[in-house]
Design a protein around this motif. Sequence first.
Motif, PDB file in Angstrom:
ATOM      1  N   SER A  18       0.832  -1.204   0.000  1.00 16.14           N
ATOM      2  CA  SER A  18       0.000   0.000   0.000  1.00 16.14           C
ATOM      3  C   SER A  18       0.867   1.255   0.000  1.00 16.14           C
ATOM      4  O   SER A  18       0.547   2.242  -0.671  1.00 16.14           O
ATOM      5  CB  SER A  18      -0.941   0.003   1.200  1.00 16.14           C
ATOM      6  N   TYR A  19       1.984   1.207   0.735  1.00 18.03           N
ATOM      7  CA  TYR A  19       2.884   2.365   0.770  1.00 18.03           C
ATOM      8  C   TYR A  19       3.585   2.559  -0.579  1.00 18.03           C
ATOM      9  O   TYR A  19       3.706   3.687  -1.065  1.00 18.03           O
ATOM     10  CB  TYR A  19       3.919   2.179   1.884  1.00 18.03           C
ATOM     11  N   THR A  20       4.037   1.478  -1.204  1.00 13.54           N
ATOM     12  CA  THR A  20       4.730   1.618  -2.486  1.00 13.54           C
ATOM     13  C   THR A  20       3.773   2.103  -3.575  1.00 13.54           C
ATOM     14  O   THR A  20       4.158   2.888  -4.448  1.00 13.54           O
ATOM     15  CB  THR A  20       5.383   0.290  -2.916  1.00 13.54           C
ATOM     16  N   MET A  21       2.511   1.649  -3.534  1.00  9.06           N
ATOM     17  CA  MET A  21       1.523   2.144  -4.493  1.00  9.06           C
ATOM     18  C   MET A  21       1.226   3.618  -4.239  1.00  9.06           C
ATOM     19  O   MET A  21       0.999   4.393  -5.178  1.00  9.06           O
ATOM     20  CB  MET A  21       0.242   1.321  -4.407  1.00  9.06           C
ATOM     21  N   ARG A  43      -6.428   4.362  -5.213  1.00  9.87           N
ATOM     22  CA  ARG A  43      -7.455   3.382  -4.853  1.00  9.87           C
ATOM     23  C   ARG A  43      -6.823   2.023  -4.570  1.00  9.87           C
ATOM     24  O   ARG A  43      -7.158   1.364  -3.574  1.00  9.87           O
ATOM     25  CB  ARG A  43      -8.464   3.255  -5.996  1.00  9.87           C
ATOM     26  N   THR A  44      -5.894   1.583  -5.426  1.00 10.84           N
ATOM     27  CA  THR A  44      -5.227   0.299  -5.220  1.00 10.84           C
ATOM     28  C   THR A  44      -4.415   0.309  -3.928  1.00 10.84           C
ATOM     29  O   THR A  44      -4.389  -0.685  -3.193  1.00 10.84           O
ATOM     30  CB  THR A  44      -4.318  -0.026  -6.412  1.00 10.84           C
ATOM     31  N   ALA A  45      -3.763   1.433  -3.643  1.00 13.55           N
ATOM     32  CA  ALA A  45      -2.995   1.549  -2.400  1.00 13.55           C
ATOM     33  C   ALA A  45      -3.906   1.368  -1.187  1.00 13.55           C
ATOM     34  O   ALA A  45      -3.572   0.650  -0.234  1.00 13.55           O
ATOM     35  CB  ALA A  45      -2.301   2.906  -2.348  1.00 13.55           C
ATOM     36  N   LEU A  46      -5.068   2.007  -1.234  1.00 11.49           N
ATOM     37  CA  LEU A  46      -6.010   1.906  -0.119  1.00 11.49           C
ATOM     38  C   LEU A  46      -6.569   0.496   0.003  1.00 11.49           C
ATOM     39  O   LEU A  46      -6.699  -0.044   1.111  1.00 11.49           O
ATOM     40  CB  LEU A  46      -7.139   2.916  -0.313  1.00 11.49           C
ATOM     41  N   GLU A  47      -6.887  -0.130  -1.133  1.00 11.52           N
ATOM     42  CA  GLU A  47      -7.383  -1.510  -1.103  1.00 11.52           C
ATOM     43  C   GLU A  47      -6.344  -2.449  -0.500  1.00 11.52           C
ATOM     44  O   GLU A  47      -6.681  -3.352   0.279  1.00 11.52           O
ATOM     45  CB  GLU A  47      -7.745  -1.966  -2.513  1.00 11.52           C
ATOM     46  N   SER A  48      -5.085  -2.254  -0.852  1.00 15.54           N
ATOM     47  CA  SER A  48      -4.027  -3.114  -0.336  1.00 15.54           C
ATOM     48  C   SER A  48      -3.936  -3.011   1.186  1.00 15.54           C
ATOM     49  O   SER A  48      -3.782  -4.013   1.888  1.00 15.54           O
ATOM     50  CB  SER A  48      -2.687  -2.735  -0.987  1.00 15.54           C
ATOM     51  N   ALA A  49      -4.038  -1.775   1.699  1.00 19.45           N
ATOM     52  CA  ALA A  49      -4.021  -1.590   3.155  1.00 19.45           C
ATOM     53  C   ALA A  49      -5.244  -2.239   3.802  1.00 19.45           C
ATOM     54  O   ALA A  49      -5.142  -2.844   4.879  1.00 19.45           O
ATOM     55  CB  ALA A  49      -3.964  -0.105   3.489  1.00 19.45           C
ATOM     56  N   CYS A  50      -6.384  -2.130   3.148  1.00 19.77           N
ATOM     57  CA  CYS A  50      -7.608  -2.755   3.672  1.00 19.77           C
ATOM     58  C   CYS A  50      -7.465  -4.270   3.745  1.00 19.77           C
ATOM     59  O   CYS A  50      -7.860  -4.906   4.736  1.00 19.77           O
ATOM     60  CB  CYS A  50      -8.799  -2.394   2.786  1.00 19.77           C
ATOM     61  N   TYR A  51      -6.896  -4.863   2.715  1.00 17.17           N
ATOM     62  CA  TYR A  51      -6.742  -6.317   2.679  1.00 17.17           C
ATOM     63  C   TYR A  51      -5.731  -6.788   3.721  1.00 17.17           C
ATOM     64  O   TYR A  51      -5.923  -7.825   4.364  1.00 17.17           O
ATOM     65  CB  TYR A  51      -6.319  -6.777   1.293  1.00 17.17           C
ATOM     66  N   GLY A  52      -4.653  -6.031   3.881  1.00 14.38           N
ATOM     67  CA  GLY A  52      -3.687  -6.369   4.923  1.00 14.38           C
ATOM     68  C   GLY A  52      -4.321  -6.309   6.303  1.00 14.38           C
ATOM     69  O   GLY A  52      -4.064  -7.165   7.159  1.00 14.38           O
ATOM     70  N   ALA A  93     -13.280   4.636  10.013  1.00 14.32           N
ATOM     71  CA  ALA A  93     -13.920   3.686   9.103  1.00 14.32           C
ATOM     72  C   ALA A  93     -14.668   4.448   8.013  1.00 14.32           C
ATOM     73  O   ALA A  93     -14.579   4.112   6.824  1.00 14.32           O
ATOM     74  CB  ALA A  93     -14.871   2.770   9.872  1.00 14.32           C
ATOM     75  N   ASP A  94     -15.402   5.488   8.411  1.00 15.06           N
ATOM     76  CA  ASP A  94     -16.104   6.322   7.433  1.00 15.06           C
ATOM     77  C   ASP A  94     -15.117   7.048   6.522  1.00 15.06           C
ATOM     78  O   ASP A  94     -15.385   7.247   5.327  1.00 15.06           O
ATOM     79  CB  ASP A  94     -16.992   7.344   8.146  1.00 15.06           C
ATOM     80  N   TYR A  95     -13.975   7.436   7.081  1.00 14.04           N
ATOM     81  CA  TYR A  95     -12.956   8.145   6.306  1.00 14.04           C
ATOM     82  C   TYR A  95     -12.358   7.229   5.233  1.00 14.04           C
ATOM     83  O   TYR A  95     -12.131   7.652   4.099  1.00 14.04           O
ATOM     84  CB  TYR A  95     -11.868   8.639   7.251  1.00 14.04           C
ATOM     85  N   VAL A  96     -12.106   5.985   5.589  1.00 18.73           N
ATOM     86  CA  VAL A  96     -11.599   5.013   4.612  1.00 18.73           C
ATOM     87  C   VAL A  96     -12.600   4.825   3.483  1.00 18.73           C
ATOM     88  O   VAL A  96     -12.254   4.868   2.303  1.00 18.73           O
ATOM     89  CB  VAL A  96     -11.285   3.664   5.293  1.00 18.73           C
ATOM     90  N   GLN A  97     -13.872   4.633   3.849  1.00 18.43           N
ATOM     91  CA  GLN A  97     -14.911   4.447   2.835  1.00 18.43           C
ATOM     92  C   GLN A  97     -15.039   5.695   1.966  1.00 18.43           C
ATOM     93  O   GLN A  97     -15.189   5.598   0.739  1.00 18.43           O
ATOM     94  CB  GLN A  97     -16.246   4.140   3.505  1.00 18.43           C
ATOM     95  N   SER A 114      -3.173   8.702   2.220  1.00 15.84           N
ATOM     96  CA  SER A 114      -2.088   8.214   3.086  1.00 15.84           C
ATOM     97  C   SER A 114      -2.511   8.208   4.549  1.00 15.84           C
ATOM     98  O   SER A 114      -2.083   7.339   5.323  1.00 15.84           O
ATOM     99  CB  SER A 114      -0.832   9.074   2.914  1.00 15.84           C
ATOM    100  N   GLN A 115      -3.353   9.143   4.952  1.00 17.12           N
ATOM    101  CA  GLN A 115      -3.822   9.170   6.335  1.00 17.12           C
ATOM    102  C   GLN A 115      -4.714   7.971   6.628  1.00 17.12           C
ATOM    103  O   GLN A 115      -4.632   7.368   7.699  1.00 17.12           O
ATOM    104  CB  GLN A 115      -4.555  10.483   6.601  1.00 17.12           C
ATOM    105  N   ALA A 116      -5.559   7.614   5.660  1.00 18.26           N
ATOM    106  CA  ALA A 116      -6.386   6.414   5.817  1.00 18.26           C
ATOM    107  C   ALA A 116      -5.513   5.170   5.866  1.00 18.26           C
ATOM    108  O   ALA A 116      -5.734   4.263   6.688  1.00 18.26           O
ATOM    109  CB  ALA A 116      -7.389   6.322   4.664  1.00 18.26           C
ATOM    110  N   ILE A 117      -4.497   5.124   5.005  1.00 21.18           N
ATOM    111  CA  ILE A 117      -3.586   3.971   4.957  1.00 21.18           C
ATOM    112  C   ILE A 117      -2.777   3.870   6.245  1.00 21.18           C
ATOM    113  O   ILE A 117      -2.618   2.781   6.813  1.00 21.18           O
ATOM    114  CB  ILE A 117      -2.668   4.067   3.731  1.00 21.18           C
ATOM    115  N   ALA A 118      -2.261   4.992   6.717  1.00 25.55           N
ATOM    116  CA  ALA A 118      -1.473   4.981   7.953  1.00 25.55           C
ATOM    117  C   ALA A 118      -2.291   4.447   9.120  1.00 25.55           C
ATOM    118  O   ALA A 118      -1.789   3.680   9.953  1.00 25.55           O
ATOM    119  CB  ALA A 118      -0.958   6.393   8.254  1.00 25.55           C
ATOM    120  N   PHE A 119      -3.561   4.850   9.179  1.00 29.53           N
ATOM    121  CA  PHE A 119      -4.419   4.369  10.267  1.00 29.53           C
ATOM    122  C   PHE A 119      -4.647   2.866  10.147  1.00 29.53           C
ATOM    123  O   PHE A 119      -4.585   2.138  11.150  1.00 29.53           O
ATOM    124  CB  PHE A 119      -5.749   5.110  10.264  1.00 29.53           C
TER     125      PHE A 119
END
Length: 262
Positions: free
Chosen positions: A62-65, A86-95, A142-146, A205-210
Motif C-alpha cells: 500500500s505504501y509503495t503504491m 485506490r489500489t494503495a487503499l485496497e491493499s491496506a484494507c486487505y492487509g 472507518a467512514d474516512y476510509v470508505q 495516506s492518512q487512511a492507509i497509515a491508520f
Amino acid sequence: MRLTAGRLIEYLKDTSENANEHAATPPQLMYMVDQMDQIFHEKVFSHPFDVHPFAAMLLLNSYTMLAGAVREALSGHIVCTYPIARTALESACYGFLIRSDNDMASIWMNRHKDKDSLKRCRQMFTVSNAVAALKPVSSEMADYVQGNYDASIDFGAHPNQRSILAHASAMATRVDSTEGFDMTVVYGVNSWHVNQALLTCVEVSQAIAFLIAASADHHPLLNERIDVLKDWFEEKNRMAEQLAGRPIDYSGPMYSSVIPPS
C-alpha cells in the motif's frame, strides 16, 4: 466526429519535464507529502508488526503504491493519481483484514486456484468488509476510509462523467460552424490540479497509515502518540481550505470538496 490526440512521445516528454521541474522546485503542497513520508518511516513503520507475512506484504505494498500515486501527481497527469491511490487503499484494507486471521490469508493466497476460490476471495476481500472490521476501532476513521475509496472512484479510478468531463472544455466555434471539445490530460508545473492531486495522496495516506497502525498490537500512533495523527489531520485540513480559498463544510475526504477556481 473526429478524434485527435497528441503523440505518445509528446506525452512522455511533457510528463517527464513536469516531474523533473517538480523535483528541482517542489510544488506548493509537496511539503505535506514530505511530512507524510516522514510520518510513515518515523511513526508508522518504526513499531514492530506481529502479523501474517501476507498481511505485512499487503501493508507494505500500500505504501509503495502510494508512492506511485505521488509520482503520477507530479507528472501532471493527475487523473492517473486516483486509480493508483485506490489500489494503495485496497491493499491496506486487505492487509488489515488478514492481520490476525490465517484463514483469510489462505483465501487470499488461493484466489486463482479455481472458480470457487476466486468467488470466495472476491466476497471476503472488499473495502466494505475492511470498513466494517475497522468500525470497532474507530467509527470516524472507518467512514474516512470508505469516503476516500468512493472519492477515488469518482475522480479517476473509474471512467465516469466526473473523472472525464471535469477536464473537458468547449473549443471556440470553428470556421465550418461545427463544435469541438478539448480534454486536458497533462496539467502544468505547480498548477492547482497538481496540488489537488497531492492533497489526494496525503488524504489517502492518512487512511492507509491508520489501517497499518490498526494492524499492529498497541501501535503508539493510535495510543500515546495519537497527537501526531491529530496534528497531521489539522494541518491537512488547513491546507485544503487554503487551496479551496474558503472554509470547507465537508464529509469524507476534503479533496472531493475542493473545487477548481473558475
